[in-house]
Design a protein around this motif. Structure first.
Motif, mmCIF file in Angstrom:
data_model
loop_
_atom_site.group_PDB
_atom_site.id
_atom_site.type_symbol
_atom_site.label_atom_id
_atom_site.label_comp_id
_atom_site.label_asym_id
_atom_site.label_seq_id
_atom_site.Cartn_x
_atom_site.Cartn_y
_atom_site.Cartn_z
ATOM 1 N N ILE A 95 5.954 2.095 8.427
ATOM 2 C CA ILE A 95 5.837 2.642 7.071
ATOM 3 C C ILE A 95 7.048 3.529 6.758
ATOM 4 C CG2 ILE A 95 4.501 4.177 5.582
ATOM 5 C CD1 ILE A 95 1.998 3.365 7.238
ATOM 6 N N LEU A 96 7.341 4.388 7.710
ATOM 7 C CA LEU A 96 8.438 5.326 7.504
ATOM 8 C C LEU A 96 9.770 4.586 7.364
ATOM 9 C CD1 LEU A 96 9.479 8.195 7.309
ATOM 10 C CD2 LEU A 96 9.486 8.334 9.799
ATOM 11 N N ALA A 97 9.949 3.582 8.196
ATOM 12 C CA ALA A 97 11.209 2.830 8.145
ATOM 13 C C ALA A 97 11.389 2.168 6.790
ATOM 14 C CB ALA A 97 11.229 1.783 9.261
ATOM 15 N N HIS A 98 10.308 1.589 6.279
ATOM 16 C CA HIS A 98 10.394 0.952 4.967
ATOM 17 C C HIS A 98 10.745 1.970 3.893
ATOM 18 C CE1 HIS A 98 7.861 -2.826 6.079
ATOM 19 N NE2 HIS A 98 8.945 -2.660 6.802
ATOM 20 N N LEU A 99 10.096 3.120 4.001
ATOM 21 C CA LEU A 99 10.354 4.151 3.000
ATOM 22 C C LEU A 99 11.804 4.628 3.084
ATOM 23 C CD1 LEU A 99 9.295 5.966 0.762
ATOM 24 C CD2 LEU A 99 8.479 7.553 2.501
#
Ligand code: GDP
Length: 399
Positions: free
Chosen positions: A72-76
């Motif tokens: 999730i964080l990487a996508h964000l």
């Protein structure tokens, strides 16, 4: 630490060995404290894997969450780094949905844990022994004495009653088991099976027997060692001579009355050999010569004489029990470990919740990073490379 096959040095680290049953899980546990680099972790995990070891379940759960959160964080992060546009709505939607799912899952896990917490957070003490020895009376006596009954839990059939009490500041669960007696009755046999199982699983056992029938203590030999405390009950029924201060003192810990020792080892039948004149094994008599003292001290189990009915001797039992329980808590630390995990998970959840309501993507990312850091306290560190991995894998950047 070296690879057992190649002799290659893997790392300088620390290995903590917690032999069963005094570990967080009750099994043999070894903790490897190694340096947090990928190369070292990878090498150690590979070697352990070759030895047939796999990642444990709870760890797997945490790792799963960690992976998803990292995703999730990487996508964000990647979306934020696209310079010219606002966050694409489908990515934003996906991030919010996945975050909400993660929150729900971790919260469910926390709730499940809490449900079983009362029982799990108490050291299990099983009261075992033959029927009519006074097990229920002892349970009631201790429960009343300690006053802090948090919950009497009725067993299903006629098998087990559990009472959670606070023993000198330590949570314990006392379990009163059905009489350990062979029976043709099917239900009773099932009760016995459960009692034996509970007794075997319990960390400490109080083996209660009638002081007038020390042969009954023979069954205690099934659980040798210091974790079984022998309780000679109903001393109020012993003939007065056995109750004299000296007779009493001789029968108290740490040794065992020779009559009882005989009953346990099967060397003599001290059991029903209590004659009408009250020649109880507890009485002062020819057997009770100083010569027996050494023998008593060598015995692995201690016997505490008491009368559950009058309460006499119960304090001595509680003192001995309290010391034994305190020792467990000093050695163990599972409660602490669990509390740390719980705290980390709670922090993770609140950071995730903050991220859901954050206005700016940058703030949301910061909250996700904090969540990941909290989760990382359980799974080990999450480093930049993990993030880069996901970014490269999912976005094919740089390829
Ligand atoms: P359990 O089957 O082992 O649970 O035994 P109980 O607690 O039901 O006790 C069996 C009987 O022994 C009951 O009648 C109790 O009142 C009696 N009893 C228990 N402890 C004592 C004791 O210390 N002294 C005397 N005189 N009787 C006791």
């Amino acid at each position: 630490m070296v690879d057992p096959e190649t002799g290659e040095r893997l790392d300088d680290g620390l290995v903590l060995w917690f032999p069963a049953p005094r570990s967080a899980t009750g099994e043999d546990v070894a903790e490897f404290h190694v340096h947090g680099s990928r190369a070292v972790l990878g090498a150690v995990m590979r070697v352990l894997g070759r030895l047939g070891l796999r990642l444990a379940e709870p760890g797997g759960l945490y790792y799963g969450w960690c992976d998803r959160l990292t995703g999730i964080l990487a996508h964000l992060e990647a979306a934020i780094d696209f310079p010219d546009e606002d966050l694409p709505p489908e990515i934003e939607h996906r991030i919010l949905t996945e975050t909400a799912e993660l929150v729900a899952e971790i919260e469910r896990h926390l709730t499940d844990e809490r449900r079983g917490e009362r029982l799990r957070d108490g050291i299990m003490i099983a009261i075992v022994g033959p029927p009519n020895a006074g097990k229920s009376s002892l349970l009631n006596r201790i429960a009343r004495r300690e006053a802090a009954i948090t919950s009497p839990i009725a067993g299903t059939t006629r098998d087990i009653i559990e009472v959670a009490i606070d023993l000198q500041g330590y949570p314990v669960v006392l379990a009163d088991t059905a009489g350990l007696r062979d029976s043709g009755d099917e239900i009773e046999a099932e009760g016995k099976r459960r009692a034996v199982q509970r007794a075997e699983n319990a960390e400490i056992r109080l083996f209660v027997f009638d002081a007038r029938h020390p042969a009954e203590a023979a069954d205690a030999a099934a659980w040798p060692g210091p974790d079984t405390i022998l309780v000679a009950n109903k001393i109020d029924l012993l003939p007065p001579r056995a109750q004299s201060p000296r007779g009493r003192a001789n029968s108290v810990m740490p040794g065992l009355d020779p009559g009882i020792k005989g009953a346990i080892t099967g060397l003599t039948d001290g059991g029903e050999g209590v004659d009408a004149h009250g020649a109880s094994p507890w009485a002062e008599g020819p057997r009770d010569t100083p010569g027996h003292d050494d023998e008593r001290l060598a015995l692995p189990q201690e016997t505490i004489p008491l009368a559950a009915l009058t309460g006499e001797g119960v304090d001595a039992l509680l003192t001995a029990l309290g010391e034994r329980v305190a020792q467990s808590y000093r050695i163990e630390g599972p409660v602490l470990t669990r509390a740390r995990h719980r705290q980390a998970l709670e922090e993770t959840v609140s950071a995730l919740r903050r991220s859901l309501s954050a206005f700016l993507p940058e703030l949301r990312a910061e909250d996700l990073r904090l969540a990941l850091r909290s989760l990382g306290r359980i799974t080990g560190t999450v480093d930049v490379e993990d993030l880069l991995d996901v970014i490269f894998r999912d976005f094919c950047i740089g390829k």
